[in-house]
Design a protein around this motif. Structure first.
Motif, mmCIF file in Angstrom:
data_model
loop_
_atom_site.group_PDB
_atom_site.id
_atom_site.type_symbol
_atom_site.label_atom_id
_atom_site.label_comp_id
_atom_site.label_asym_id
_atom_site.label_seq_id
_atom_site.Cartn_x
_atom_site.Cartn_y
_atom_site.Cartn_z
ATOM 1 N N THR A 31 138.959 -25.460 90.414
ATOM 2 C CA THR A 31 138.755 -26.789 89.833
ATOM 3 C C THR A 31 138.065 -26.702 88.483
ATOM 4 O OG1 THR A 31 138.562 -27.734 92.058
ATOM 5 C CG2 THR A 31 137.768 -29.070 90.233
ATOM 6 N N THR A 32 137.008 -25.905 88.407
ATOM 7 C CA THR A 32 136.260 -25.787 87.159
ATOM 8 C C THR A 32 137.095 -25.127 86.068
ATOM 9 O OG1 THR A 32 134.223 -25.576 88.461
ATOM 10 C CG2 THR A 32 134.120 -24.950 86.147
ATOM 11 N N ALA A 38 141.920 -27.903 80.639
ATOM 12 C CA ALA A 38 142.359 -29.254 80.269
ATOM 13 C C ALA A 38 141.490 -29.809 79.155
ATOM 14 C CB ALA A 38 142.313 -30.169 81.481
ATOM 15 N N GLY A 39 140.230 -29.386 79.130
ATOM 16 C CA GLY A 39 139.315 -29.896 78.118
ATOM 17 C C GLY A 39 139.647 -29.464 76.703
ATOM 18 N N VAL A 40 140.415 -28.412 76.559
ATOM 19 C CA VAL A 40 140.791 -27.953 75.209
ATOM 20 C C VAL A 40 142.253 -28.256 74.911
ATOM 21 C CG1 VAL A 40 139.052 -26.140 75.185
ATOM 22 C CG2 VAL A 40 141.319 -25.637 76.109
ATOM 23 N N SER A 41 142.879 -29.115 75.713
ATOM 24 C CA SER A 41 144.286 -29.454 75.510
ATOM 25 C C SER A 41 144.427 -30.577 74.486
ATOM 26 C CB SER A 41 144.924 -29.869 76.836
ATOM 27 O OG SER A 41 144.287 -31.014 77.355
ATOM 28 N N GLU A 42 145.654 -30.858 74.134
ATOM 29 C CA GLU A 42 145.957 -31.893 73.149
ATOM 30 C C GLU A 42 145.617 -33.273 73.708
ATOM 31 O OE1 GLU A 42 146.734 -33.761 69.904
ATOM 32 O OE2 GLU A 42 147.060 -31.596 69.955
ATOM 33 N N THR A 43 144.943 -34.110 72.908
ATOM 34 C CA THR A 43 144.523 -35.441 73.375
ATOM 35 C C THR A 43 145.209 -36.576 72.615
ATOM 36 O OG1 THR A 43 142.643 -35.429 71.850
ATOM 37 C CG2 THR A 43 142.278 -34.544 74.059
ATOM 38 N N SER A 44 146.332 -36.303 71.981
ATOM 39 C CA SER A 44 147.004 -37.329 71.192
ATOM 40 C C SER A 44 147.923 -38.225 72.027
ATOM 41 C CB SER A 44 147.825 -36.667 70.083
ATOM 42 O OG SER A 44 148.790 -35.776 70.640
ATOM 43 N N PRO A 50 140.400 -39.759 79.515
ATOM 44 C CA PRO A 50 139.426 -38.668 79.412
ATOM 45 C C PRO A 50 138.777 -38.295 80.743
ATOM 46 C CG PRO A 50 138.550 -40.695 78.457
ATOM 47 C CD PRO A 50 139.997 -40.926 78.711
ATOM 48 N N LEU A 51 138.538 -39.261 81.615
ATOM 49 C CA LEU A 51 137.904 -38.942 82.892
ATOM 50 C C LEU A 51 138.844 -38.131 83.772
ATOM 51 C CD1 LEU A 51 135.424 -39.251 84.692
ATOM 52 C CD2 LEU A 51 136.429 -41.366 85.602
ATOM 53 N N PHE A 52 140.098 -38.557 83.849
ATOM 54 C CA PHE A 52 141.055 -37.811 84.671
ATOM 55 C C PHE A 52 141.317 -36.432 84.079
ATOM 56 C CE2 PHE A 52 145.346 -36.507 85.907
ATOM 57 C CZ PHE A 52 145.200 -36.515 87.289
ATOM 58 N N MET A 53 141.372 -36.341 82.754
ATOM 59 C CA MET A 53 141.585 -35.041 82.121
ATOM 60 C C MET A 53 140.426 -34.105 82.449
ATOM 61 S SD MET A 53 143.636 -33.226 80.341
ATOM 62 C CE MET A 53 144.748 -34.435 79.619
ATOM 63 N N ALA A 54 139.209 -34.626 82.431
ATOM 64 C CA ALA A 54 138.036 -33.801 82.711
ATOM 65 C C ALA A 54 138.013 -33.327 84.154
ATOM 66 C CB ALA A 54 136.767 -34.580 82.392
ATOM 67 N N LEU A 55 138.570 -34.117 85.068
ATOM 68 C CA LEU A 55 138.559 -33.769 86.490
ATOM 69 C C LEU A 55 139.936 -33.350 86.995
ATOM 70 C CD1 LEU A 55 136.246 -36.658 87.783
ATOM 71 C CD2 LEU A 55 135.631 -34.251 87.424
ATOM 72 N N SER A 56 140.839 -33.030 86.078
ATOM 73 C CA SER A 56 142.206 -32.694 86.476
ATOM 74 C C SER A 56 142.303 -31.392 87.258
ATOM 75 C CB SER A 56 143.113 -32.627 85.243
ATOM 76 O OG SER A 56 142.641 -31.639 84.332
ATOM 77 N N GLY A 57 141.259 -30.571 87.213
ATOM 78 C CA GLY A 57 141.254 -29.350 88.012
ATOM 79 C C GLY A 57 141.259 -29.617 89.505
ATOM 80 N N VAL A 58 141.062 -30.868 89.892
ATOM 81 C CA VAL A 58 141.126 -31.228 91.313
ATOM 82 C C VAL A 58 142.516 -30.947 91.886
ATOM 83 C CG1 VAL A 58 141.111 -33.209 92.904
ATOM 84 C CG2 VAL A 58 139.275 -32.911 91.237
ATOM 85 N N ALA A 59 143.537 -31.047 91.063
ATOM 86 C CA ALA A 59 144.903 -30.831 91.556
ATOM 87 C C ALA A 59 145.065 -29.460 92.200
ATOM 88 C CB ALA A 59 145.910 -31.034 90.421
ATOM 89 N N PRO A 60 144.701 -28.350 91.534
ATOM 90 C CA PRO A 60 144.753 -27.056 92.230
ATOM 91 C C PRO A 60 143.587 -26.869 93.196
ATOM 92 C CG PRO A 60 144.003 -26.743 89.982
ATOM 93 C CD PRO A 60 144.415 -28.174 90.087
ATOM 94 N N VAL A 116 130.672 -31.974 89.153
ATOM 95 C CA VAL A 116 129.706 -31.976 88.048
ATOM 96 C C VAL A 116 130.025 -30.850 87.061
ATOM 97 C CG1 VAL A 116 127.292 -31.622 87.430
ATOM 98 C CG2 VAL A 116 127.875 -33.063 89.385
ATOM 99 N N ALA A 117 130.275 -29.648 87.588
ATOM 100 C CA ALA A 117 130.578 -28.509 86.720
ATOM 101 C C ALA A 117 131.859 -28.739 85.937
ATOM 102 C CB ALA A 117 130.689 -27.232 87.559
ATOM 103 N N ALA A 118 132.886 -29.251 86.600
ATOM 104 C CA ALA A 118 134.159 -29.505 85.925
ATOM 105 C C ALA A 118 133.995 -30.534 84.826
ATOM 106 C CB ALA A 118 135.200 -29.973 86.950
ATOM 107 N N LEU A 119 133.237 -31.586 85.104
ATOM 108 C CA LEU A 119 133.034 -32.629 84.108
ATOM 109 C C LEU A 119 132.274 -32.093 82.900
ATOM 110 C CD1 LEU A 119 133.435 -35.644 83.492
ATOM 111 C CD2 LEU A 119 131.240 -36.078 84.608
ATOM 112 N N VAL A 120 131.270 -31.276 83.142
ATOM 113 C CA VAL A 120 130.463 -30.729 82.048
ATOM 114 C C VAL A 120 131.298 -29.821 81.142
ATOM 115 C CG1 VAL A 120 128.559 -29.156 81.503
ATOM 116 C CG2 VAL A 120 128.255 -30.927 83.243
ATOM 117 N N VAL A 121 132.045 -28.880 81.749
ATOM 118 C CA VAL A 121 132.805 -27.941 80.924
ATOM 119 C C VAL A 121 133.960 -28.637 80.215
ATOM 120 C CG1 VAL A 121 132.171 -25.962 82.343
ATOM 121 C CG2 VAL A 121 134.263 -27.209 82.872
ATOM 122 N N ALA A 122 134.577 -29.607 80.878
ATOM 123 C CA ALA A 122 135.697 -30.305 80.251
ATOM 124 C C ALA A 122 135.214 -31.199 79.113
ATOM 125 C CB ALA A 122 136.454 -31.125 81.290
ATOM 126 N N ARG A 123 134.096 -31.866 79.306
ATOM 127 C CA ARG A 123 133.563 -32.726 78.241
ATOM 128 C C ARG A 123 133.181 -31.915 77.012
ATOM 129 N NH1 ARG A 123 129.881 -37.784 78.692
ATOM 130 N NH2 ARG A 123 130.504 -37.545 76.528
#
Length: 241
Positions: A31-32, A38-44, A50-60, A116-123
């Motif tokens: 997840t992390t 995802a946090g370094v992916s394209e945001t255009s 942003p919240l789902f992108m930050a926590l998108s590691g939940v999928a795997p 929490v860890a996923a949100l921090v690193v993705a943000r």
């Protein structure tokens, strides 16, 4: 036998099985790591959330959570483990409740820490793209993520009790989550909103539309998990050990 000693014994079983601890570690790591990517992916993308992108590691990560729940229960059906457990705790309902609790509590704790860890690193990677997230939205995402992962682990645990096989449970759940929701979902329309994964993941979005909200979506996932656990409890009570 009182409930507390039964719960303690079930927790000891989980602590001593490396595969189960490995599943919890995989939950955190996958997840992390995927949230960081995802946090370094394209945001255009105009639909960027942003919240789902930050926590998108939940999928795997949810795959590891389901593996934990399924393996924790299915381990009882190997080598006469269930007979030994029921010899010590003849009340099958109490034993199953302790098993379910021993699955739920560590999954929730690891799920919250992971969120929490996923949100921090993705943000950190998203930078200004996530600056608009409010504290309330982030807290909702973290708490909802922990609850969602717990419910998916319990769904797998209940199904494993019915099938008496962790492999069987996962062979049904993983394709269901990975194929039905993402491949068939867009074709099937609104009905997929009530699938356990789709409904529960609404809580991970900053903004959402449709018939379900963040907490009603989790309630739908909870209903799926409760149905699986009820079927698992019936199976444990009425089938031979």
């Amino acid at each position: 036998m009182p409930f507390a000693p039964v719960l303690h014994s079930e927790w000891l079983k989980i602590r001593t099985l490396r595969s189960l601890l490995g599943a919890l570690l995989a939950l955190f790591a996958a997840t992390t790591a995927f949230s960081a990517l995802a946090g370094v992916s394209e945001t255009s993308d105009p639909e960027f959330d942003p919240l789902f992108m930050a926590l998108s590691g939940v999928a795997p990560g949810q795959i590891a959570a389901m593996c934990f729940g399924a393996m924790a229960v299915s381990s009882e059906f190997h080598g006469g483990g269930l007979r030994t457990s029921l010899a010590a705790v003849p009340r099958r309902g109490r034993w199953f409740a302790a098993k379910v609790t021993a699955v739920a509590v560590p999954t929730l704790v690891v799920g919250l820490v992971t969120a929490v860890a996923a949100l921090v690193v993705a943000r950190a990677g998203l930078g200004d793209a996530a600056s608009g997230l409010s504290l309330a939205e982030q807290v909702r995402g973290v708490v909802g993520c922990g609850i969602y992962l717990t419910l998916m682990a319990l769904l797998a645990a209940g199904l494993a009790a019915v099938l008496r096989s962790g492999v069987g449970a996962l062979s049904l759940l993983i394709p269901f989550v990975l194929i039905v929701s993402f491949v068939i979902g867009d074709v099937a329309g609104g009905a997929t909103d009530f699938m356990p994964d789709r409904a529960g993941q609404i809580v991970l979005y900053e903004s959402y539309d449709g018939p379900l909200g963040p907490w009603t979506g989790l309630a739908v996932t909870a209903a799926w998990a409760a149905a699986a656990l009820a079927a698992g409890a019936w199976s444990v009570r009425h089938r031979d050990a």
